[in-house]
Design a protein around this motif. Structure first.
Motif, mmCIF file in Angstrom:
data_model
loop_
_atom_site.group_PDB
_atom_site.id
_atom_site.type_symbol
_atom_site.label_atom_id
_atom_site.label_comp_id
_atom_site.label_asym_id
_atom_site.label_seq_id
_atom_site.Cartn_x
_atom_site.Cartn_y
_atom_site.Cartn_z
ATOM 1 N N ILE A 81 2.237 9.690 -4.200
ATOM 2 C CA ILE A 81 3.267 10.444 -4.908
ATOM 3 C C ILE A 81 3.519 9.808 -6.269
ATOM 4 C CG2 ILE A 81 4.401 11.440 -2.896
ATOM 5 C CD1 ILE A 81 6.500 9.184 -3.123
ATOM 6 N N LEU A 82 4.159 10.570 -7.139
ATOM 7 C CA LEU A 82 4.449 10.087 -8.482
ATOM 8 C C LEU A 82 5.839 9.479 -8.606
ATOM 9 C CD1 LEU A 82 2.727 13.188 -9.660
ATOM 10 C CD2 LEU A 82 2.241 11.063 -10.842
ATOM 11 N N HIS A 83 6.746 9.864 -7.713
ATOM 12 C CA HIS A 83 8.120 9.352 -7.779
ATOM 13 C C HIS A 83 8.765 9.465 -6.403
ATOM 14 C CE1 HIS A 83 9.570 13.543 -7.820
ATOM 15 N NE2 HIS A 83 8.561 13.760 -8.645
ATOM 16 N N ASP A 84 9.802 8.663 -6.180
ATOM 17 C CA ASP A 84 10.457 8.586 -4.871
ATOM 18 C C ASP A 84 11.167 9.862 -4.451
ATOM 19 O OD1 ASP A 84 9.580 6.032 -4.582
ATOM 20 O OD2 ASP A 84 11.504 5.064 -4.901
ATOM 21 N N ARG A 85 11.502 10.744 -5.380
ATOM 22 C CA ARG A 85 12.207 11.989 -5.036
ATOM 23 C C ARG A 85 11.231 13.113 -4.669
ATOM 24 N NH1 ARG A 85 17.100 13.149 -5.254
ATOM 25 N NH2 ARG A 85 16.670 15.310 -5.841
ATOM 26 N N SER A 86 9.964 12.829 -4.656
ATOM 27 C CA SER A 86 8.962 13.871 -4.432
ATOM 28 C C SER A 86 9.225 14.674 -3.160
ATOM 29 C CB SER A 86 7.568 13.255 -4.379
ATOM 30 O OG SER A 86 6.593 14.260 -4.302
ATOM 31 N N PRO A 110 0.073 3.278 1.313
ATOM 32 C CA PRO A 110 1.217 2.675 1.997
ATOM 33 C C PRO A 110 2.588 2.949 1.375
ATOM 34 C CG PRO A 110 -0.589 1.118 1.913
ATOM 35 C CD PRO A 110 -1.003 2.295 1.080
ATOM 36 N N GLU A 111 2.728 2.896 0.051
ATOM 37 C CA GLU A 111 4.039 3.137 -0.556
ATOM 38 C C GLU A 111 4.491 4.579 -0.339
ATOM 39 O OE1 GLU A 111 4.461 1.726 -4.572
ATOM 40 O OE2 GLU A 111 3.454 -0.155 -4.074
ATOM 41 N N THR A 112 3.544 5.516 -0.372
ATOM 42 C CA THR A 112 3.885 6.918 -0.122
ATOM 43 C C THR A 112 4.301 7.090 1.333
ATOM 44 O OG1 THR A 112 2.426 7.691 -1.891
ATOM 45 C CG2 THR A 112 2.970 9.275 -0.152
ATOM 46 N N LEU A 113 3.617 6.433 2.261
ATOM 47 C CA LEU A 113 4.012 6.482 3.672
ATOM 48 C C LEU A 113 5.428 5.959 3.874
ATOM 49 C CD1 LEU A 113 1.024 5.459 5.970
ATOM 50 C CD2 LEU A 113 2.394 7.538 6.061
ATOM 51 N N CYS A 114 5.760 4.898 3.169
ATOM 52 C CA CYS A 114 7.103 4.332 3.261
ATOM 53 C C CYS A 114 8.145 5.349 2.815
ATOM 54 C CB CYS A 114 7.190 3.067 2.413
ATOM 55 S SG CYS A 114 8.806 2.286 2.447
#
Length: 133
Positions: A81-86, A110-114
């Protein structure tokens, strides 16, 4: 409504969209679409692999515009993803990530899974499905 078009060719479909911004009144709502800068448009996309554009102006015709590492992730088969609000902006993106993973052999990084896991516990529009156990 979204200022998009499709070109159907014999062996593929090409999606064309004007550079735009989208705002959401609330999570899961349809966006309000207005024209905007390309950088902003690409940043609001679901994943880096879908945040690339091809220049159509005569001076740079055919040039790849890849501000967020989409080509690198595409080659590595990573969903990022590009940002946490995706997923808050559009929770169906979670299903799209899983579909890309299953159909195309990609991996959700991994960060997107989180963020997916955080979204399931924080976003009131998503609820964990209880385990069968």
């Amino acid at each position: 409504m979204f200022n998009t078009a499709k070109i159907e060719l014999a062996n593929c479909t090409i999606d064309i969209a004007m550079a735009r911004t989208e705002t959401y009144a609330k999570p899961g709502a349809l966006p309000v679409v207005t024209s905007g800068p390309l950088k902003t448009d690409l940043f609001r996309r679901d994943f880096t692999i879908n945040a690339m554009a091809v220049c159509l102006s005569p001076d740079n015709y055919g040039e790849l515009i890849d501000l967020y590492g989409g080509l690198k992730d595409l080659k590595a088969k990573k969903i990022r993803i590009l940002h946490d609000r995706s997923f808050t902006d559009d929770a169906t993106r979670i299903w799209r990530a899983v579909r890309y993973e299953q159909r195309l052999g990609f991996r959700i990084e991994p960060e997107t899974l989180c963020v997916v896991e955080k979204g399931f516990t924080v976003n009131e529009n998503c609820r964990r499905i209880p385990s069968a156990a």
